[in-house]
Design a protein around this motif. Sequence first.
Motif, PDB file in Angstrom:
ATOM      1  N   GLY A   1       0.820  -1.203   0.000  1.00 33.32           N
ATOM      2  CA  GLY A   1       0.000   0.000   0.000  1.00 33.32           C
ATOM      3  C   GLY A   1       0.855   1.254   0.000  1.00 33.32           C
ATOM      4  O   GLY A   1       2.071   1.201   0.182  1.00 33.32           O
ATOM      5  N   PRO A   2       0.229   2.428  -0.188  1.00 35.70           N
ATOM      6  CA  PRO A   2       0.994   3.682  -0.288  1.00 35.70           C
ATOM      7  C   PRO A   2       1.801   3.994   0.963  1.00 35.70           C
ATOM      8  O   PRO A   2       2.793   4.707   0.889  1.00 35.70           O
ATOM      9  N   ASN A   3       1.384   3.475   2.114  1.00 36.53           N
ATOM     10  CA  ASN A   3       2.141   3.689   3.356  1.00 36.53           C
ATOM     11  C   ASN A   3       2.776   2.388   3.856  1.00 36.53           C
ATOM     12  O   ASN A   3       3.086   2.258   5.044  1.00 36.53           O
ATOM     13  N   GLY A   4       2.965   1.453   2.949  1.00 36.37           N
ATOM     14  CA  GLY A   4       3.465   0.145   3.325  1.00 36.37           C
ATOM     15  C   GLY A   4       4.930   0.141   3.721  1.00 36.37           C
ATOM     16  O   GLY A   4       5.699   1.029   3.357  1.00 36.37           O
ATOM     17  N   SER A   5       5.296  -0.887   4.495  1.00 38.59           N
ATOM     18  CA  SER A   5       6.698  -1.062   4.906  1.00 38.59           C
ATOM     19  C   SER A   5       6.914  -2.511   5.316  1.00 38.59           C
ATOM     20  O   SER A   5       5.960  -3.233   5.614  1.00 38.59           O
ATOM     21  N   ILE A   6       8.162  -2.931   5.335  1.00 36.60           N
ATOM     22  CA  ILE A   6       8.506  -4.275   5.793  1.00 36.60           C
ATOM     23  C   ILE A   6       8.080  -4.449   7.255  1.00 36.60           C
ATOM     24  O   ILE A   6       7.502  -5.473   7.644  1.00 36.60           O
ATOM     25  N   ALA A   7       8.343  -3.424   8.065  1.00 38.75           N
ATOM     26  CA  ALA A   7       8.026  -3.506   9.495  1.00 38.75           C
ATOM     27  C   ALA A   7       6.526  -3.663   9.717  1.00 38.75           C
ATOM     28  O   ALA A   7       6.086  -4.467  10.552  1.00 38.75           O
ATOM     29  N   ALA A   8       5.713  -2.900   8.982  1.00 40.35           N
ATOM     30  CA  ALA A   8       4.256  -2.979   9.146  1.00 40.35           C
ATOM     31  C   ALA A   8       3.739  -4.351   8.733  1.00 40.35           C
ATOM     32  O   ALA A   8       2.851  -4.919   9.374  1.00 40.35           O
ATOM     33  N   TYR A   9       4.304  -4.888   7.670  1.00 36.20           N
ATOM     34  CA  TYR A   9       3.879  -6.203   7.191  1.00 36.20           C
ATOM     35  C   TYR A   9       4.230  -7.284   8.214  1.00 36.20           C
ATOM     36  O   TYR A   9       3.397  -8.135   8.553  1.00 36.20           O
ATOM     37  N   LYS A  10       5.448  -7.234   8.738  1.00 39.53           N
ATOM     38  CA  LYS A  10       5.872  -8.241   9.707  1.00 39.53           C
ATOM     39  C   LYS A  10       5.073  -8.114  11.011  1.00 39.53           C
ATOM     40  O   LYS A  10       4.728  -9.128  11.631  1.00 39.53           O
ATOM     41  N   ALA A  11       4.730  -6.900  11.380  1.00 33.93           N
ATOM     42  CA  ALA A  11       3.924  -6.712  12.596  1.00 33.93           C
ATOM     43  C   ALA A  11       2.540  -7.310  12.404  1.00 33.93           C
ATOM     44  O   ALA A  11       1.974  -7.926  13.319  1.00 33.93           O
ATOM     45  N   GLY A  12       1.976  -7.153  11.203  1.00 30.17           N
ATOM     46  CA  GLY A  12       0.686  -7.736  10.915  1.00 30.17           C
ATOM     47  C   GLY A  12       0.712  -9.254  10.965  1.00 30.17           C
ATOM     48  O   GLY A  12      -0.197  -9.882  11.525  1.00 30.17           O
TER      49      GLY A  12
END
Length: 288
Positions: free
Chosen positions: A271-282
């Motif tokens: 997504g436009p505000n996506g990141s590796i950290a956000a994905y791994k946290a999810g």
Amino acid sequence: MIDVVVITSGDLARLQVCFAALVSNSVQSPEMQMIIVVDTHDDHCIRYARHMPGAVRARIVQGPMKGRSAARNFGASQGTASWIAFLDGDMLVERDWLIRLCGDPDVRPALRRGKIVELIATPTVATLCRGGRGFPALDPGRLAREGFDPSGYRTMRSLLETAVECRELSGDEDMPAWLASSGANFAIPRAVWSQLGGQDEQFGRRWGCEDLEFSHRCLRAGVAIDYVRAAPAYHLSHPQPSRWSDHRASLALFAELSGDPDVLLLERLLGPNGSIAAYKAGRSGMID
């Protein structure tokens, strides 16, 4: 033998430099049987056929204009080689790309996905061959002889590519194997492609996820995915105004087809505000 399917959406300038770079592979890779260019827009690129080098077995065909999945499926149906390699028409490849991507095709029936690198500071289509600030000129004649040489160009990795390398190079199991499947640069045995029915055409002309959904099915069918870092393709970056609205619809379809709740977490990565950290946290939250 290998057929190479190139899909394009009527962008003659990008196709010209993509095709020229691909032609150089025909010398390095005698296994190349045919280059099949599928025009998904109109017959604009078909007129380019008269300019294609006569020594290369290639043709441009009018595609079904129903999106990337339909174009790849149609292009694959036009050949007979035992392997199919796919390349988007806005990619550049080095002289030994195909032989590195497919390697020894008799080793095992895997989906082989080459690395993707973004070329930044790309000039407008009209000036590709003249170059621009931070972007050296692209000469089709030199590309056809020598392939693409990335030295001197500014490059970067997308977040998806970064996630793939986290898994493939660092062993990070938080990144699922099906992420390594971008449709812009991959090869697969024709028998496996046919067995799985190609890519799902329900994604239509929206951007995103048709390639990830296909690799998800590959893994469920027991087909390995090999990430081939030594076979990069270089993307001539360009704006896509409808990218994120399209992606959300495609993501919802991917989740429905796969039945995998993990799929919806892709918004945290792509997504436009996506990141590796956000994905791994999810993913961590799902496990907890």
